[in-house]
Scaffold this motif. Sequence first.
Motif, PDB file in Angstrom:
ATOM      1  N   VAL A  49       0.933  -1.223   0.137  1.00 59.12           N
ATOM      2  CA  VAL A  49       0.120  -0.175   0.034  1.00 59.12           C
ATOM      3  C   VAL A  49       0.865   1.215  -0.069  1.00 59.12           C
ATOM      4  O   VAL A  49       1.760   1.460   0.860  1.00 59.12           O
ATOM      5  N   ILE A  50       0.735   1.983  -0.830  1.00 58.71           N
ATOM      6  CA  ILE A  50       1.491   3.168  -1.034  1.00 58.71           C
ATOM      7  C   ILE A  50       0.885   4.489  -0.892  1.00 58.71           C
ATOM      8  O   ILE A  50       1.639   5.653  -0.967  1.00 58.71           O
ATOM      9  N   GLY A  51      -0.204   4.638  -0.835  1.00 48.90           N
ATOM     10  CA  GLY A  51      -1.020   6.000  -0.536  1.00 48.90           C
ATOM     11  C   GLY A  51      -2.396   5.601  -1.056  1.00 48.90           C
ATOM     12  O   GLY A  51      -3.221   4.423  -1.029  1.00 48.90           O
ATOM     13  N   ALA A  52      -2.924   6.543  -1.196  1.00 51.37           N
ATOM     14  CA  ALA A  52      -4.604   6.634  -1.992  1.00 51.37           C
ATOM     15  C   ALA A  52      -4.681   7.550  -2.781  1.00 51.37           C
ATOM     16  O   ALA A  52      -4.072   8.416  -3.240  1.00 51.37           O
ATOM     17  N   GLN A  53      -5.469   7.124  -3.957  1.00 55.33           N
ATOM     18  CA  GLN A  53      -5.975   7.678  -4.906  1.00 55.33           C
ATOM     19  C   GLN A  53      -7.423   8.062  -4.874  1.00 55.33           C
ATOM     20  O   GLN A  53      -8.320   7.402  -4.959  1.00 55.33           O
ATOM     21  N   GLY A  54      -7.945   9.294  -4.435  1.00 52.77           N
ATOM     22  CA  GLY A  54      -9.239   9.800  -4.237  1.00 52.77           C
ATOM     23  C   GLY A  54      -9.344   9.051  -2.827  1.00 52.77           C
ATOM     24  O   GLY A  54      -8.478   9.352  -1.946  1.00 52.77           O
ATOM     25  N   ASP A  55     -10.262   8.296  -2.656  1.00 58.51           N
ATOM     26  CA  ASP A  55     -10.564   7.606  -1.478  1.00 58.51           C
ATOM     27  C   ASP A  55     -10.514   6.209  -1.407  1.00 58.51           C
ATOM     28  O   ASP A  55     -10.866   5.340  -0.435  1.00 58.51           O
ATOM     29  N   ARG A  56      -9.586   5.647  -2.493  1.00 61.52           N
ATOM     30  CA  ARG A  56      -9.209   4.575  -2.546  1.00 61.52           C
ATOM     31  C   ARG A  56      -7.801   3.967  -2.387  1.00 61.52           C
ATOM     32  O   ARG A  56      -7.089   4.840  -2.819  1.00 61.52           O
ATOM     33  N   PRO A  57      -7.218   3.085  -1.755  1.00 59.27           N
ATOM     34  CA  PRO A  57      -5.909   2.817  -1.693  1.00 59.27           C
ATOM     35  C   PRO A  57      -5.270   2.587  -3.045  1.00 59.27           C
ATOM     36  O   PRO A  57      -5.840   1.895  -3.861  1.00 59.27           O
ATOM     37  N   ALA A  58      -3.978   2.954  -3.157  1.00 59.06           N
ATOM     38  CA  ALA A  58      -3.403   2.574  -4.324  1.00 59.06           C
ATOM     39  C   ALA A  58      -2.107   1.753  -3.635  1.00 59.06           C
ATOM     40  O   ALA A  58      -1.711   1.866  -2.704  1.00 59.06           O
ATOM     41  N   TYR A  59      -1.563   0.877  -4.728  1.00 59.83           N
ATOM     42  CA  TYR A  59      -0.951  -0.209  -4.682  1.00 59.83           C
ATOM     43  C   TYR A  59       0.391   0.053  -5.411  1.00 59.83           C
ATOM     44  O   TYR A  59       0.302   0.304  -6.426  1.00 59.83           O
ATOM     45  N   GLY A  60       1.441  -0.472  -4.911  1.00 56.78           N
ATOM     46  CA  GLY A  60       2.679  -0.449  -5.596  1.00 56.78           C
ATOM     47  C   GLY A  60       3.342  -2.007  -5.647  1.00 56.78           C
ATOM     48  O   GLY A  60       2.848  -2.810  -5.052  1.00 56.78           O
ATOM     49  N   HIS A  61       4.482  -1.895  -6.193  1.00 59.57           N
ATOM     50  CA  HIS A  61       5.183  -3.034  -6.542  1.00 59.57           C
ATOM     51  C   HIS A  61       6.469  -3.280  -5.783  1.00 59.57           C
ATOM     52  O   HIS A  61       7.495  -2.151  -5.926  1.00 59.57           O
ATOM     53  N   GLY A  62       6.822  -3.777  -4.780  1.00 59.75           N
ATOM     54  CA  GLY A  62       8.027  -4.028  -3.840  1.00 59.75           C
ATOM     55  C   GLY A  62       9.553  -3.896  -4.717  1.00 59.75           C
ATOM     56  O   GLY A  62      10.094  -3.335  -4.152  1.00 59.75           O
ATOM     57  N   ALA A  63       9.294  -4.560  -5.939  1.00 52.51           N
ATOM     58  CA  ALA A  63      10.747  -4.697  -6.630  1.00 52.51           C
ATOM     59  C   ALA A  63      10.503  -3.655  -7.853  1.00 52.51           C
ATOM     60  O   ALA A  63      11.651  -3.606  -8.670  1.00 52.51           O
ATOM     61  N   ILE A  64       9.554  -2.966  -8.200  1.00 52.81           N
ATOM     62  CA  ILE A  64       9.367  -2.111  -9.351  1.00 52.81           C
ATOM     63  C   ILE A  64       9.119  -0.692  -9.055  1.00 52.81           C
ATOM     64  O   ILE A  64       7.923  -0.297  -8.644  1.00 52.81           O
ATOM     65  N   PRO A  65      10.106   0.129  -9.050  1.00 50.72           N
ATOM     66  CA  PRO A  65       9.556   1.576  -8.722  1.00 50.72           C
ATOM     67  C   PRO A  65       8.814   2.093  -9.678  1.00 50.72           C
ATOM     68  O   PRO A  65       8.991   2.015 -11.055  1.00 50.72           O
ATOM     69  N   GLY A  66       7.717   3.085  -9.435  1.00 51.72           N
ATOM     70  CA  GLY A  66       6.897   3.676 -10.451  1.00 51.72           C
ATOM     71  C   GLY A  66       5.750   2.762 -10.592  1.00 51.72           C
ATOM     72  O   GLY A  66       4.797   3.335 -11.330  1.00 51.72           O
ATOM     73  N   TRP A  67       5.759   1.596 -10.183  1.00 47.23           N
ATOM     74  CA  TRP A  67       4.781   0.496 -10.647  1.00 47.23           C
ATOM     75  C   TRP A  67       3.566   0.896  -9.852  1.00 47.23           C
ATOM     76  O   TRP A  67       3.932   0.835  -8.237  1.00 47.23           O
ATOM     77  N   ARG A  68       2.369   1.046 -10.311  1.00 40.66           N
ATOM     78  CA  ARG A  68       1.101   1.555  -9.239  1.00 40.66           C
ATOM     79  C   ARG A  68      -0.078   0.846  -9.772  1.00 40.66           C
ATOM     80  O   ARG A  68      -0.332   0.728 -11.127  1.00 40.66           O
ATOM     81  N   MET A  69      -0.927   0.585  -9.026  1.00 36.67           N
ATOM     82  CA  MET A  69      -2.375   0.447  -9.518  1.00 36.67           C
ATOM     83  C   MET A  69      -3.312   0.577  -8.619  1.00 36.67           C
ATOM     84  O   MET A  69      -3.090   0.761  -7.532  1.00 36.67           O
ATOM     85  N   GLY A  70      -4.494   0.795  -8.895  1.00 37.55           N
ATOM     86  CA  GLY A  70      -5.733   1.162  -7.829  1.00 37.55           C
ATOM     87  C   GLY A  70      -6.956   0.889  -8.632  1.00 37.55           C
ATOM     88  O   GLY A  70      -7.270   0.460  -9.885  1.00 37.55           O
ATOM     89  N   PHE A  71      -7.847   1.194  -7.840  1.00 32.86           N
ATOM     90  CA  PHE A  71      -9.347   0.857  -8.312  1.00 32.86           C
ATOM     91  C   PHE A  71     -10.374   2.261  -8.225  1.00 32.86           C
ATOM     92  O   PHE A  71     -10.015   2.958  -7.250  1.00 32.86           O
ATOM     93  N   SER A  72     -11.159   2.064  -9.105  1.00 31.87           N
ATOM     94  CA  SER A  72     -11.932   3.261  -9.357  1.00 31.87           C
ATOM     95  C   SER A  72     -13.395   2.954  -8.474  1.00 31.87           C
ATOM     96  O   SER A  72     -14.379   3.924  -8.201  1.00 31.87           O
ATOM     97  N   GLY A  73     -13.522   1.740  -7.934  1.00 29.97           N
ATOM     98  CA  GLY A  73     -14.619   1.413  -6.909  1.00 29.97           C
ATOM     99  C   GLY A  73     -14.235   0.220  -6.031  1.00 29.97           C
ATOM    100  O   GLY A  73     -13.096   0.042  -5.855  1.00 29.97           O
ATOM    101  N   GLU A  74     -15.188  -0.490  -5.472  1.00 29.56           N
ATOM    102  CA  GLU A  74     -14.828  -1.458  -4.603  1.00 29.56           C
ATOM    103  C   GLU A  74     -14.490  -2.625  -5.433  1.00 29.56           C
ATOM    104  O   GLU A  74     -14.825  -3.219  -6.514  1.00 29.56           O
ATOM    105  N   ALA A  75     -13.268  -3.289  -5.032  1.00 28.15           N
ATOM    106  CA  ALA A  75     -12.631  -4.368  -5.559  1.00 28.15           C
ATOM    107  C   ALA A  75     -13.339  -5.560  -5.226  1.00 28.15           C
ATOM    108  O   ALA A  75     -14.025  -5.691  -4.185  1.00 28.15           O
ATOM    109  N   PRO A  76     -13.644  -6.502  -6.260  1.00 32.13           N
ATOM    110  CA  PRO A  76     -14.382  -7.737  -6.122  1.00 32.13           C
ATOM    111  C   PRO A  76     -13.808  -8.458  -4.812  1.00 32.13           C
ATOM    112  O   PRO A  76     -12.654  -8.496  -4.504  1.00 32.13           O
ATOM    113  N   PRO A  77     -14.860  -9.427  -4.222  1.00 35.95           N
ATOM    114  CA  PRO A  77     -14.179  -9.987  -3.110  1.00 35.95           C
ATOM    115  C   PRO A  77     -12.899 -10.993  -3.478  1.00 35.95           C
ATOM    116  O   PRO A  77     -11.994 -11.183  -2.549  1.00 35.95           O
TER     117      PRO A  77
END
Length: 358
Positions: A49-77
């Motif tokens: 977890v590297i922070g938040a984009q809006g009100d959703r968590p943003a995720y990074g990759h432990g081995a790849i700088p600059g790699w990021r992903m996030g969700f625009s809504g609730e993630a499926p279970p």
Amino acid sequence: MSDFRLWHYDGVTAVRRSVLLRPAGTGFVLEEPESGWVGAPTDWSDLTVIGAQGDRPAYGHGAIPGWRMGFSGEAPPGIAAHLPKGERYGRWIDRFGLWPAAGVFTAVAALVVWGALEAPGIIAPLVPQSWENRMGDSMVGDFGGRFCHTPAGDAALKALAAQLDPQHEAREIALANIPMVNAVTLPGGRIILFDGLVQQAKSPDEVAGVLGHELGHVRHRDTMTGLIRQLGLSVVLGGAGGNAGGYLNGVLSLSYGRGAESAADGVAIDRMREARISPAATAAFFERLGGQEGEGTETQAMTWLSSHPLSAARRRRFAAAVKPGASYRPALDRAEWQALRTSCASDPKVAKFWGKAF
């Protein structure tokens, strides 16, 4: 593959992609169907977890700088179950829980406070005596020329010291022309009786009790302990040097704890018993100086009471130390007592209290 869309930066280009997540083994692969782009396989354990984009968590990759992903809504279970949890209070607090962590921090804080209170008593005996002696010498100098000297007065003070300090634990015992009812113990075993104390006393036995008490502070190195507690280790590491005046003021304003006062009283009583001086006069002196407990706070400022708080228990201890049928003798004879009381007034060279700075 779920048609749930994520946003993603691959850490290689600055292109923001709208991707789908396809589970693969112990991780997943991100794909962008419109462009045909397919990312490298990623393990769930690589996500942070590297922070938040809006009100959703943003995720990074432990081995790849600059790699990021996030969700625009609730993630499926099915996806949410694999995502790392964000830190709520901090890594260690989140691991142990808020209340257990608070308990640990409280215990640590209590230990730090205890160490701050007890450490000076542990450090002071480790200070080389030669260092402490030099510090006391730097502080006192000639005390602004206020030390009182007459042949008869010096002999009387020496006679009193010989009875109470036969082992010469104190390096010096002096009388200063200061009209305060006070006595101080400086580092290095130097005791200074103020003329105001001698004038207030009704007998040499009363002065003997105060001197015996100060000898207790010398034996236990209480002044060094108090200075370290009040001014910190700079007292030890820096020596007196140019701060001698400040350290002297620190000594004058020291207030010893109940434990130190009780131990010093014990030394005074023992010394008086060995010298066959009755402690009854000291008990009466304490009673007269202290009056009723809780009264006279303003008048007690800068007196012996300000640094040696009295209590009914202390007075009773000296009174109880009187042995019925014991053969006591005066601490000084009449001529010696008169010589001590008039020493400052009879010394033509002594500096006046208000006429010269320390």
